[in-house]
Scaffold this motif. Structure first.
Motif, short mmCIF file in Angstrom:
data_model
loop_
_atom_site.label_atom_id
_atom_site.label_comp_id
_atom_site.label_asym_id
_atom_site.label_seq_id
_atom_site.Cartn_x
_atom_site.Cartn_y
_atom_site.Cartn_z
N UNK A 43 0.86 -1.19 0.00
CA UNK A 43 0.00 0.00 0.00
C UNK A 43 0.89 1.24 0.00
N UNK A 44 0.75 2.07 -1.01
CA UNK A 44 1.57 3.28 -1.10
C UNK A 44 1.03 4.36 -0.17
N UNK A 45 1.83 5.40 0.03
CA UNK A 45 1.39 6.49 0.91
C UNK A 45 0.17 7.19 0.34
N UNK A 46 0.13 7.38 -0.97
CA UNK A 46 -1.06 8.01 -1.57
C UNK A 46 -2.30 7.15 -1.36
N UNK A 47 -2.13 5.83 -1.47
CA UNK A 47 -3.26 4.93 -1.23
C UNK A 47 -3.68 4.96 0.24
N UNK A 48 -2.71 5.05 1.13
CA UNK A 48 -3.04 5.16 2.56
C UNK A 48 -3.86 6.41 2.84
N UNK A 49 -3.48 7.50 2.22
CA UNK A 49 -4.23 8.76 2.42
C UNK A 49 -5.65 8.62 1.89
N UNK A 50 -5.80 7.96 0.75
CA UNK A 50 -7.13 7.76 0.18
C UNK A 50 -7.97 6.85 1.06
N UNK A 51 -7.35 5.82 1.63
CA UNK A 51 -8.06 4.91 2.52
C UNK A 51 -8.51 5.66 3.77
N UNK A 52 -7.63 6.48 4.33
CA UNK A 52 -7.99 7.24 5.52
C UNK A 52 -9.15 8.19 5.24
N UNK A 53 -9.13 8.78 4.07
CA UNK A 53 -10.16 9.76 3.72
C UNK A 53 -11.51 9.11 3.43
N UNK A 54 -11.49 7.97 2.75
CA UNK A 54 -12.74 7.39 2.23
C UNK A 54 -13.24 6.15 2.95
#
Length: 309
Positions: free
Chosen positions: A251-262
Motif C-alpha cells: 500500500x503506497x502512501x497516496x493509497x493510505x491517504x485515500x483509505x484514511x479519507x474514504x
C-alpha cells in the motif's frame, strides 16, 4: 471439528496489525512535521509485489470512488537462516458504503492447493515456498476473490507496537494463565507483553486454534481503535518507529491517504468470520479440511461484501 495434533509452538506472537489505518490516522492534524514523518514511514514499509493475479478484477480498483477492497494480513516469525511461515493469515474486506469490514481468519493448517507449486499442502507453507507472492496467489485462488493488498508483520516486534499505541483493551471470555500472566474474564487493558501472551494461548482453550484466532482478532481491533484515536498521535513517533521496523506492505502512501479519507468509518463495524471444517491426518501429517460447501459459502459472503456479485 477434529482434534489438533499437539506441536511445539513457535515463540513469536501469532497476530498482527492493520497497519494502514494506524499509519494514516489523524493525518494533517498536527501539520507538516507529522505529515513528513508519516510519508517517510510509509515509504520505509512500502514493498510492492510483482505477480500475476489468480483472480482479476474487471477494471482497476479506484479508491477515490470508494470501491470495496481486500487485504491479506500475514503474521510471520522470521529468524536467521529461516524464511518462516505465515502462522497468521487474515483476509479483511472493506466496504465503505456499508461502513463495515469482514475479517476472516484462515486456519494455518488448512489443506489447499499451493499455487505455483502444483501441490496440496498446509496454506501457511505457501509463504515458506514463495513468500508474499505465493501466499497472495494461493489465498486468492482458494477464496476466488481478488487480493488487492498485503500487510506482512514480523511478529517478534509486535509488542513494541502495542506499547507504542498505549496498550489495547479486550473483552476476555475465558479465565486462563499464559506466560506468567493471569487473564480474568471481562474487560482487560493489556500492554505489549500481555497482549502477546493473551493472543498466543491455544492449549488451555477447548476451542483450540479457533479460540486463539478470536483473541488475535480482538487484539487487532484493539490496536486499530487505539491507533486511530487522536490521543495516540502524542506518541506517533514511537508508533512509526515500531511499524517501520516490523511491517511491509504494497500500500503506497497516496493509497493510505485515500483509505484514511474514504474508508476510515468502516473500522467501527467489524464482522468476524470463522472457517468451519474438521481435522485429520494424511499419513502422519495433520491437516484442517474445509468442505466444498463451506468454502463456497465463504466465497459468496466475501464476494457480496466486495460487490463482486
Amino acid at each position: 471439528m477434529g482434534r489438533h495434533k499437539p506441536k511445539k509452538k513457535r515463540r513469536g506472537l501469532k497476530i498482527f496489525l492493520v497497519v494502514l489505518l494506524v499509519l494514516v490516522a489523524g493525518i494533517g492534524a498536527y501539520g507538516y512535521s507529522i505529515y513528513h514523518n508519516l510519508s517517510k514511514a510509509a515509504n520505509a514499509v512500502h514493498s510492492p509485489v510483482d505477480r500475476t493475479p489468480e483472480v482479476k478484477r474487471s477494471s482497476d480498483l479506484e479508491l477515490s470512488k470508494r470501491e470495496p477492497f481486500s487485504v491479506l494480513m500475514l503474521g510471520v516469525d522470521e529468524r536467521a537462516g529461516d524464511k518462516g511461515r505465515s502462522d497468521t493469515m487474515i483476509v479483511i474486506t472493506v466496504n465503505p458504503k456499508l461502513k463495515s469490514m469482514e475479517m476472516l481468519s484462515i486456519p494455518r493448517d488448512t489443506y489447499v492447493e499451493i499455487v505455483g507449486r502444483g501441490t496440496q499442502d498446509k496454506i501457511n507453507h505457501a509463504y515458506a515456498f514463495g513468500g508474499v507472492e505465493m501466499s497472495m496467489n494461493t489465498v486468492e485462488k482458494y477464496l476466488d476473490i481478488p487480493i488487492d493488498y498485503y500487510v506482512k508483520m514480523n511478529m517478534e516486534g509486535f509488542q513494541d507496537i502495542v506499547d507504542a499505541v498505549g496498550g489495547v483493551t479486550v473483552n476476555n471470555d475465558l479465565d486462563f494463565t499464559q506466560g506468567g500472566h493471569h487473564f480474568a474474564v471481562g474487560e482487560l487493558n493489556l500492554n505489549g507483553k500481555e497482549a502477546l501472551n493473551y493472543a498466543r494461548m491455544r492449549k488451555n482453550d477447548a476451542r483450540g486454534d479457533f479460540g486463539r484466532q478470536m483473541r488475535q482478532r480482538q487484539v487487532i481491533q484493539g490496536v486499530m481503535n487505539k491507533g486511530a484515536n487522536i490521543s495516540a498521535l502524542w506518541k506517533y513517533d514511537d508508533v512509526l518507529k515500531a511499524l517501520s521496523k516490523n511491517v511491509e506492505t504494497n500500500i503506497s502512501f497516496d493509497e493510505m491517504k485515500s483509505i484514511q479519507k474514504n474508508y476510515a468509518d468502516a473500522r467501527h463495524n467489524i464482522e468476524q468470520i470463522q472457517v468451519e471444517g474438521s481435522g485429520g491426518f494424511i499419513g502422519k501429517v495433520w491437516y484442517y479440511f474445509v468442505s466444498d460447501e463451506e468454502r463456497a459459502k465463504i466465497q459468496d459472503k466475501l464476494k457480496e461484501h466486495l460487490e463482486l456479485k
